[in-house]
Scaffold this motif. Structure first.
Motif, mmCIF file in Angstrom:
data_model
loop_
_atom_site.group_PDB
_atom_site.id
_atom_site.type_symbol
_atom_site.label_atom_id
_atom_site.label_comp_id
_atom_site.label_asym_id
_atom_site.label_seq_id
_atom_site.Cartn_x
_atom_site.Cartn_y
_atom_site.Cartn_z
ATOM 1 N N GLY A 318 40.417 1.536 43.174
ATOM 2 C CA GLY A 318 39.501 2.770 42.875
ATOM 3 C C GLY A 318 40.187 4.007 42.985
ATOM 4 N N VAL A 319 40.946 4.218 43.957
ATOM 5 C CA VAL A 319 41.450 5.657 44.217
ATOM 6 C C VAL A 319 42.379 6.038 43.093
ATOM 7 C CG1 VAL A 319 42.562 7.038 46.035
ATOM 8 C CG2 VAL A 319 41.118 5.526 46.734
ATOM 9 N N ILE A 320 43.220 4.887 42.712
ATOM 10 C CA ILE A 320 44.112 4.942 41.640
ATOM 11 C C ILE A 320 43.498 5.213 40.485
ATOM 12 C CG2 ILE A 320 46.027 3.621 40.378
ATOM 13 C CD1 ILE A 320 46.500 2.179 42.969
ATOM 14 N N GLY B 65 26.310 10.112 45.069
ATOM 15 C CA GLY B 65 25.939 8.789 46.069
ATOM 16 C C GLY B 65 27.175 8.510 46.882
ATOM 17 N N GLU B 66 28.332 8.472 46.127
ATOM 18 C CA GLU B 66 29.436 7.962 46.785
ATOM 19 C C GLU B 66 29.934 9.005 47.956
ATOM 20 O OE1 GLU B 66 28.414 5.146 45.165
ATOM 21 O OE2 GLU B 66 30.535 4.680 46.002
ATOM 22 N N MET B 67 29.882 10.218 47.679
ATOM 23 C CA MET B 67 30.130 11.447 48.495
ATOM 24 C C MET B 67 29.264 11.270 49.909
ATOM 25 S SD MET B 67 30.454 14.647 45.939
ATOM 26 C CE MET B 67 30.073 15.860 47.116
ATOM 27 N N ALA B 68 27.828 10.889 49.452
ATOM 28 C CA ALA B 68 27.062 10.899 50.685
ATOM 29 C C ALA B 68 27.533 9.443 51.533
ATOM 30 C CB ALA B 68 25.684 10.495 50.018
ATOM 31 N N GLY B 124 35.626 10.140 38.315
ATOM 32 C CA GLY B 124 36.790 9.850 38.983
ATOM 33 C C GLY B 124 36.429 9.844 40.295
ATOM 34 N N LEU B 125 35.693 11.011 40.858
ATOM 35 C CA LEU B 125 35.587 11.193 42.110
ATOM 36 C C LEU B 125 34.829 9.901 42.749
ATOM 37 C CD1 LEU B 125 34.680 14.922 42.439
ATOM 38 C CD2 LEU B 125 36.557 13.792 43.137
ATOM 39 N N PHE B 126 33.795 9.642 41.849
ATOM 40 C CA PHE B 126 32.915 8.327 42.219
ATOM 41 C C PHE B 126 33.817 7.178 42.762
ATOM 42 C CE2 PHE B 126 31.109 4.287 41.282
ATOM 43 C CZ PHE B 126 29.799 4.414 41.538
ATOM 44 N N ASN B 130 34.977 5.979 46.578
ATOM 45 C CA ASN B 130 34.479 4.436 46.798
ATOM 46 C C ASN B 130 35.722 3.688 47.373
ATOM 47 O OD1 ASN B 130 34.193 1.483 46.057
ATOM 48 N ND2 ASN B 130 32.028 2.387 45.684
ATOM 49 N N GLY B 131 36.848 3.819 46.716
ATOM 50 C CA GLY B 131 37.951 3.036 47.029
ATOM 51 C C GLY B 131 38.490 3.657 48.513
ATOM 52 N N LEU B 132 38.162 4.885 48.556
ATOM 53 C CA LEU B 132 38.802 5.426 49.811
ATOM 54 C C LEU B 132 38.144 4.800 51.137
ATOM 55 C CD1 LEU B 132 39.663 9.245 49.795
ATOM 56 C CD2 LEU B 132 41.077 7.382 50.524
#
Lengths: 409, 319
Positions: A318-320, B65-68, B124-126, B130-132
């Motif tokens: 997802g980050v990529i 939502g993902e930031m939260a 993209g931030l979403f 999420n991935g992080l």
């Protein structure tokens, strides 16, 4: 009616055609076979399907500026419709796909496009976002269970080649030729569409709705048209998707795919056919590349410092994707296609001048800007065709985003 | 017992609960409304965060939502090391810093561009958040149970009950709304932020540090989102997907109330919570479950009938 024109340059196209024609047999050849496995034929068939999807998405978002986060749902409509027609009504596959595409186009134009023509940017994004998240639940409704088969989805037997070519082509090769043939025809039609007055109207719509309206473009009609044509392409892709996969279920395509479609058109290049081709490559190979990263990192361990400090690389998918998306929008807003086309004439992204700014200049009495605006919308001199435009040297800032013509290579 | 009906058909052995209509079972109806309001207050807080950003920068933050979710994971990490309240406020501070930094670094360049660019960047931030979160904290759910502050038995009035957690969530939502109201209506800072949202150029001309106001708007919104995240995590265990569906309901709430109205966000959130509960129980099982579809339906209907929402101001068209 203008006659269909074949995009230049012809020599490149002929060699491309030959390559595409022999591709599914290459894995049998002595030397080449070592580099290309048989599985690539299936890859290529999926590439054709993704190309249709990306073209569809690009028409709506890249050319017409209508943000759709729900494209996976539209593709799913085409796939389900094909599945229902083939499975329950025993309609032959080609007819079913054509009917499904027409149905999806109609639904997309009337049910989505007409209401959506009243919405602008962010609102449309919310509505389509909600659509794609909701769609699996809608497909699973007991109400339409008889058609959609609920959570189980629709599965059919493989669709083999018809009698005559059956012994000559295997399953994957047959699927490859069918999907690639359809995708190429649709791509040529797409080129013609985007270089017609329709295409120019879509671009005008994207750059400034009010500007387009003032130029005499029927905004709601063209918006609905963009949705309809885009949905037709998506439905066609959905039908082929179903044929290649022989299965479709409520979760076959969801928000994640919709998001990947967006990544594909953005990093490929918004509003270009070449960019759509790059985008389709991305969709075809992204999973393989990302899944390969941990193995690749493992092989680097010990030779490159820090690699061993990054565990679970596959979880960073997802980050990529997100990083690619953000970096592309901020630094290379014209995507890979813009990078390839503009390698000689680089200019910073901030220099892009929007149609809206020109319109403001027109209001302020700048008639040079007025004539450029008219030309951009294809209203100026009728002799000028989309593919032969050149800005006068004194135009200064260069072409705006609105005149991003693609030259297919 | 007539409310239990065996449906013959596809699954002949399954007994399906059919809820009695409200006039036959009013206490069930009241209970649904009360718990709907409680879960709706979660949607309301996240919707408030969305509205905050949309009002000040005209950006629809899909990453809200993902930031939260991300800041809630951080709060969880803090809570394993300190008490609830200090950890909670540290998490809020980190969230504010994160929101402000995001605005400065990532969103500043797309604020004036076409909406497509900002939508793409927030999407993209979403996935980045999420991935992080997946990478840092892994796929296993994290329970907030041990850290919960709203403990104890439910409070009942005759047949209708409300859990302490629900009541606490509702109260926090009201406090957040009140605080934002006071900030925007009663302080000079709030006035400056409102002016910035209304007309950036004019605000700049009268000496408001517009850029700082935009950064502050994002910081504030990320903080409010973090409050929502911690509250959500109290009732369901926290995974990287926890806030995804809640984001959809929050969008529905924000659209229903009007994307530029904070009162609208709260009213919209509570209504969506109630609607979700009612549709889960009163829609007959022959139709299937429609709780998510309901949010979609609300969005579409509102956008068709009254795009500005219940409390929003109709948008003026500008070139």
């Amino acid at each position: 009616m203008r006659r269909l024109s074949i995009p230049p340059p012809a020599l490149w196209l002929v060699s491309l055609a030959v390559l595409l024609l022999v591709f599914p047999f290459v894995h049998d050849w002595p030397v080449f076979g070592r580099f290309i496995s048989e599985f690539r034929t299936f890859n290529a068939a999926m590439f054709a399907v993704w190309l249709l999807v990306v073209l569809s998405m690009n028409l709506l978002t890249g050319y017409s500026g209508q943000i759709s986060l729900g494209h996976a749902a539209v593709v799913l409509v085409g796939a389900y419709m094909t599945g229902i027609l083939v499975d329950q009504y025993s309609i032959p596959m080609p007819v079913a796909i054509a009917l499904a595409a027409a149905f999806t186009g109609l639904v997309g134009g009337v049910v989505i496009g007409l209401p959506a023509s009243r919405l602008t940017g962010p609102y449309l994004a919310i509505a389509t976002f909600a659509l794609v998240i909701t769609f699996p639940q809608i497909l699973k409704l007991n109400l339409i269970d008889g058609w959609t088969n609920g959570a189980l989805g629709i599965r059919i037997r493989e669709v083999g080649a018809p009698g005559l070519v059956d012994g000559f082509l295997d399953q994957a090769q047959w699927l490859y030729y069918v999907t690639m043939f359809v995708a190429l025809i649709m791509a040529v039609l797409f080129w013609n569409l985007t270089h017609s007055r329709f295409g120019r109207a879509f671009v005008a719509l994207r750059d400034s709705e009010i500007g387009a309206e003032q130029m005499g473009i029927n905004v709601p009609m063209y918006k609905a048209l963009a949705f309809g044509i885009s949905s037709f392409y998506a439905g066609l892709a959905g039908g082929l998707f179903f044929m290649v996969q022989t299965f479709v279920g409520p979760e076959s395509l969801g928000f994640q795919q919709s998001f990947l479609f967006l990544v594909a058109i953005v990093i490929g290049g918004l509003g270009t056919i070449l960019g759509s081709v790059f985008g389709a490559f991305f969709l075809t190979f992204q999973a393989e590349v990302i899944d390969g990263i941990p193995r690749w990192a493992e092989s680097l361990e010990g030779r490159v410092p820090f690699v061993s400090f990054v565990p679970d690389l596959d979880r960073l998918r997802g980050v990529i994707y997100g990083g690619l998306l953000v970096i592309t929008v901020l630094l290379f807003p014209r995507g890979l296609a813009g990078f390839v086309q503009g390698m000689g004439s680089w200019r910073p992204a901030a220099a892009r001048e929007s149609l809206a700014a020109r319109l403001a200049a027109v209001r302020a009495g700048d008639f040079g800007a007025a004539s450029m605006l008219a030309r951009q919308l294809g209203l100026g001199r009728p002799a000028e065709r989309g593919d032969e435009r050149h800005d006068p040297p004194d135009a200064g800032e260069g072409r705006s985003n609105g005149a991003d013509d693609d030259k297919l290579g | 017992m007539d409310s239990i009906v065996s449906l013959t058909g596809l699954w002949p052995d399954t007994a399906v609960m059919l809820a009695a209509p409200p006039w036959e079972d009013p206490s069930l109806f009241a209970q649904l409304i009360i718990s709907g309001i409680a879960s709706g207050s979660l949607f309301a807080i996240l919707a408030l965060a969305i509205v905050l950003i949309y009002r000040s920068t005209n950006i629809l933050n899909f990453a809200q939502g993902e930031m939260a979710m991300f800041t809630t994971f951080m709060a969880w990490t803090f809570m394993t090391r300190m008490d609830f309240w200090p950890a909670f406020f540290v998490a809020l501070l980190v969230a504010a810093a994160m929101g402000g930094a995001l605005e400065r670094l990532v969103l500043r360049p797309v604020e004036d561009g076409p909406p497509l660019n900002s939508v793409i960047v927030t999407l993209g931030l979403f996935t980045i958040f999420n991935g992080l979160a997946l990478w840092i904290w892994g796929p296993l759910p994290k329970g907030f149970g041990p850290f919960s502050v709203f403990k104890g038995s439910a409070i009942c009035a005759s047949d209708v009950c409300i859990g302490r957690l629900s009541l606490g969530t509702l109260i926090v939502a009201l406090i957040v709304m009140l605080a934002l109201y006071l900030l925007f209506q009663r302080t000079g800072l709030g006035l400056a932020m409102r002016a910035t949202a209304q007309n950036r150029l004019a605000s700049q001309l009268v000496g408001i540090p517009v850029n700082n106001m935009l950064t502050l708007g994002w910081a504030l919104s990320a903080t409010v989102g973090a409050v929502a995240g911690v509250l959500v995590a109290q009732s369901v265990s926290l995974t990287t997907g926890t806030l995804f569906v809640i984001l959809l309901y929050a969008f529905a709430a924000a659209v229903l109330g009007g994307l530029d109205s904070s009162i609208g966000a709260v009213v919209g959130g509570l209504s969506i919570g109630v609607l979700k509960n009612l549709s889960a129980v009163y829609v007959p099982p022959e139709v299937g479950s429609v709780d998510v579809a309901m949010a979609f339906l609300v969005i579409v209907l509102v956008l068709m009938v009254r795009p500005a929402g219940l409390f929003g101001r109709p948008a003026a068209r500008r070139v």
